[in-house]
Design a protein around this motif. Structure first.
Motif, PDB file in Angstrom:
ATOM      1  N   ALA A   1       0.867  -1.182   0.000  1.00  0.00           N
ATOM      2  CA  ALA A   1       0.000   0.000   0.000  1.00  0.00           C
ATOM      3  C   ALA A   1       0.900   1.228   0.000  1.00  0.00           C
ATOM      4  O   ALA A   1       1.480   1.595   1.020  1.00  0.00           O
ATOM      5  CB  ALA A   1      -0.913  -0.007   1.217  1.00  0.00           C
TER       6      ALA A   1
ATOM      7  N   LEU B   1      -4.035   4.867   5.103  1.00  0.00           N
ATOM      8  CA  LEU B   1      -4.425   4.327   3.799  1.00  0.00           C
ATOM      9  C   LEU B   1      -5.613   5.065   3.193  1.00  0.00           C
ATOM     10  O   LEU B   1      -6.585   5.382   3.881  1.00  0.00           O
ATOM     11  CB  LEU B   1      -4.766   2.841   3.937  1.00  0.00           C
TER      12      LEU B   1
ATOM     13  N   SER C   1      -6.802   1.795  -1.311  1.00  0.00           N
ATOM     14  CA  SER C   1      -5.895   0.773  -0.791  1.00  0.00           C
ATOM     15  C   SER C   1      -6.735  -0.434  -0.394  1.00  0.00           C
ATOM     16  O   SER C   1      -7.833  -0.272   0.152  1.00  0.00           O
ATOM     17  CB  SER C   1      -5.125   1.299   0.420  1.00  0.00           C
TER      18      SER C   1
ATOM     19  N   GLY D   1       0.500   5.722   3.236  1.00  0.00           N
ATOM     20  CA  GLY D   1       0.748   4.329   2.925  1.00  0.00           C
ATOM     21  C   GLY D   1       1.283   3.530   4.098  1.00  0.00           C
ATOM     22  O   GLY D   1       1.391   4.011   5.237  1.00  0.00           O
TER      23      GLY D   1
END
Length: 800
Positions: A139, A450, A454, A591
């Motif tokens: 991710a 995220l 994702s 991420g």
């Protein structure tokens, strides 16, 4: 649900013969495709123009259709006797081990080959906006973070890695990048965009296209076009942008990506522009995209976009009529599943309501792409080489979609995308002593890192019993790792968007007993109202969600220095707290490695170099607003509302300092078709290594149509060790100053210009101005104009 092969595959009418030159890889693709198309029945042609929505079976047996309001039941065994154009999201619909998923996809493809008369596999596509949207895949930071990094080469490397992972399990096409330019910060999909400036969006987006295509995966530009300019920032609401806004702001990123990036697919947007839905607009999808820009790939529908012509836009009478409008406009493939391009299209063609030539036109494009991908070749791979055999259990655990090198790249991009907004008292970097209170609803939640595309946020939340599939350290965990000898306490304080204030008092008490408080606030990514950011999660205003503003007030009232860390999918109004914060760091859904990246910035291990891809508002209202404003769009005496942002586009601070020295050799005049070299030398005058982002803006004092006060036309991220200097060169071409004139044509107009070297779009941050006059006739330019300002960065020099 597993789909098991029928005892005997059912095939279409065996005539005409299926063998022929189309099977010969040595022949020209056009010859092969023409031969194959001539052998197909109308039903077989139509079957190449749609996908079906599938999910890889957890046991590896095949695929299973996913149903919703727009999806009719599909009999996989029956529908594939005609052949099949695409398989929709075989990995991105449920948590499936990637090795097992690859076997499942390969088995489904084998059944498609066996069932259809010509044995042509389907093209498999997946989402890949912030990484391959599959269970266990890396991710990466969201696109808004790519914009904050101002680093096209790093984004290209990320895209190449994403594409390589997709290809390793049998996926052919990725639905990214998003090239929409932010027009209203309240829009839920701001997190999916790269920013509010068309040049930044264009250059970063084009780099992503190059990276994905270099891996062999088809890049898909979306959403073409106008989607982000929706009225009231409501998802799918009408677009009322004028011709100049379209030409000068919305379209250039797509234009650059088509010309410079080489994408093989474009996805139409859901937008209706001035009453015409894009999916039914031949002027955009054929006239501009293909006839003018020369795009030769496939145009695919945004999910259910063809059906929406009938159900939402109400410009089509029925499904067959929707197919007629979309095919006429230039939509080649209906996604995610068949609704209008199947039996309804066949019937409409046979009734004379749709010309078969439109089917043939789309078919040619689809088959050419399959030919490029090797799907027409007799010796094509049936299973990715990375897998150990075809037994699902032997494949389980054999495919690693989140290897260490991916995580290292995700960490680097996250670090470069963190923006130090303010540090008035020098509270940052943190001393790493005493007691630290880490407070807020985003402090200890992995999903805080995220975005909505994702996999854990997009799909995983629907499967709460399944493991996340990747390790995502939180800010709290990362700070405890960063400062192992420090007392790091934690309190949530409140929810992201709830109304329960009972935890605020305890959070304030924790902060009061600490030497410094790190308040971690922000968004929860979700879909269609299930988050504060994401698709269908539009904001009423730009106040911090829920009670987070109240929590921040309570923390500041303790007298303990408060460092605000924002994990968001847009920027929020911070004017009410700006003069009370000890520091502020902005991260855009950074991420899986965002926690350690932020901890590194807070500790000083990482010197922040991110710059804002969109401004930070001072007040919650006054939207829509971006920095691309003509004089009357800025603060003035004829309105009581001041839209000036608290922090402008391009802003970002560092733990070191930089000095700029201009090259004085710029000419005073330049022809309207001329170019010149400009240069500036940047020196790191501090005691830490760091990176400066040199930004070049154009200011047009007088023009025949109103112009933005400034507009970005070039930039360079310049890493510098302490004491080092580098000369940064910009090749300015007069085309970069072009705009849509009073006559509706793009022109380069003679007259005075200012080229401003700056650290942000704000006039106060201009370091050097080059004044020149464009001379000669007014020039009309088109898509062949110079769109990129070439930049060179010399090797570093060290002052002795």
């Amino acid at each position: 649900m597993a789909i098991h092969p029928a005892p005997q595959a059912r095939r279409s009418d065996p005539s005409p013969a299926v063998d022929g030159p189309w099977r010969d890889p040595s022949l020209d693709p056009e010859v092969r495709v023409a031969d194959l198309a001539a052998r197909m029945t109308l039903e077989e042609k139509a079957a190449q123009l749609y996908g079906i929505w599938v999910g890889a079976d957890a046991e590896g047996d095949g695929v299973a259709p996913h149903q919703n309001d727009m999806v009719d039941p599909v009999d996989f065994e029956d529908i594939t006797t005609r052949g099949l154009g695409q398989l929709t999201r075989p990995f991105g619909s449920a948590p499936v081990d990637p090795g097992v998923g690859a076997v499942s996809l390969a088995r489904a493809q084998a059944r498609i080959v066996e069932a259809g008369r010509f044995g042509v596999p389907a093209l498999a596509h997946e989402e890949c906006l912030a990484g391959f949207t599959a269970w266990g895949a890396t991710a990466y930071p969201v696109p808004l973070a790519w914009g904050a990094a101002w680093d096209p080469e790093l984004v290209a490397e990320m895209a190449h890695r994403i594409g390589s992972d997709m290809r390793s399990v049998g996926v052919h096409q990725g639905l990214a990048p998003v090239l929409d330019v932010v027009r209203d910060l309240r829009w839920g999909r701001v997190e999916e965009t790269i920013g509010e400036d068309p040049y930044l969006v264009a250059t970063i987006g084009t780099a992503y296209v190059r990276g994905l295509e270099s891996s062999g995966v088809v890049a898909t530009l979306k959403h073409f076009a106008g989607y982000s300019a929706s009225a009231g920032a409501r998802n799918l609401s009408p677009v009322r942008a004028g011709a100049r806004e379209m030409a000068d702001v919305i379209l250039p990123p797509f234009e650059m990506a088509v010309r410079e990036g080489g994408p093989r697919s474009v996805m139409h947007s859901y937008a209706e522009i001035d009453g015409v839905p894009v999916a039914a607009d031949p002027a955009l999808l054929t006239g501009l995209l293909r006839d003018t820009w020369g795009f030769a790939g496939t145009v695919v529908a945004d999910y259910f976009g063809v059906g929406f012509l009938e159900t939402l836009h109400r410009v089509a009478e029925n499904r067959g009529d929707a197919a007629r409008l979309a095919l006429t406009a230039g939509v080649d493939v209906e996604l995610p599943t068949v609704r209008s391009y199947g039996d309804e299209l066949v019937a409409a063609v046979r009734a004379g309501l749709v010309a078969e030539e439109l089917v043939d036109r789309a078919l040619r494009r689809v088959l050419l792409q399959k030919c490029e991908l090797g799907l027409l070749d007799p010796d094509r791979e049936t299973l990715p080489a990375a897998l150990d055999g075809v037994d699902p259990e032997r494949a389980r655990g054999t495919v690693d979609l989140d290897p260490p090198r991916n995580r290292a790249l995700a960490r680097l991009l996250a670090e470069r995308s963190c923006v130090l907004l303010s540090n008035p008292g020098g509270a940052l970097p943190l001393a790493g002593t005493g007691r630290i209170a880490v407070v807020g609803p985003r402090a200890d939640d992995p999903l805080a890192m995220l975005g909505c595309y994702s996999f854990p946020s997009h799909v995983g939340v629907q499967h709460p019993d399944a493991p996340m599939g990747i390790v995502v350290p939180t800010v709290l965990e990362a700070l405890r790792d960063e400062f192992p000898g420090v007392d790091v306490g934690h309190a949530q304080g409140c929810e992201v968007d709830g109304t329960d204030a009972s935890g605020i008092e305890d959070a304030a008490a924790l902060a009061a007993g600490a030497d410094v408080c790190v308040a971690v606030l922000g968004d929860r990514a979700g879909l269609f109202g299930r988050g504060t950011s994401g698709e269908g999660c539009d904001a009423a205003d730009l106040a911090l969600p829920g009670l987070q503003g109240d929590l921040l007030d309570a923390l500041l009232a303790t007298g303990t220095p408060v460092v605000l860390v924002l994990l968001t999918g847009r920027t929020y109004a911070l004017g009410g707290w700006a003069d009370r914060l000890a520091g502020c760091v902005q991260a855009f859904f950074p991420g899986e490695e965002g926690g350690p990246a932020l901890a590194g910035v807070l500790s000083g291990r990482v010197n922040p170099s991110g710059r804002l891809p969109l401004g930070v508002p001072r007040d919650p209202g006054g939207q829509p607003w971006t920095y691309l404003q003509p004089p009357l769009g800025r603060a003035n005496g004829v309105s009581n509302l001041d839209p000036t942002p608290l922090h402008p586009f391009g802003h970002g601070l560092s733990y070191t300092s930089f000095a700029w020295e201009a090259d004085e050799d710029a000419p005073a005049e330049l022809p309207t078709d001329g170019e010149t070299d400009l240069a500036i030398t940047v020196r790191n005058t501090g005691d830490r290594d760091g990176a400066e982002v040199v930004q070049l803006y154009v200011h047009d004092p007088v023009a025949q149509t109103t112009r933005p006060e400034v507009r970005l036309i070039g930039y360079a991220r310049v890493p510098l060790a302490a004491g080092e200097s580098r000369r940064v060169g910009f090749r300015f071409h007069a085309d970069l100053a072009s705009f849509t004139g009073a006559g509706g044509r793009r022109i380069v107009e003679p007259g005075g210009l200012e080229l401003r070297f700056a650290t942000s779009s704000d006039l106060a941050d201009v370091k050097h101005t080059v004044r020149l006059r464009l001379t000669g006739p007014e020039r009309t330019v088109d898509h062949r104009r110079r769109m990129v300002c070439d930049v060179s960065v010399d090797a570093p020099a060290v002052r002795r």
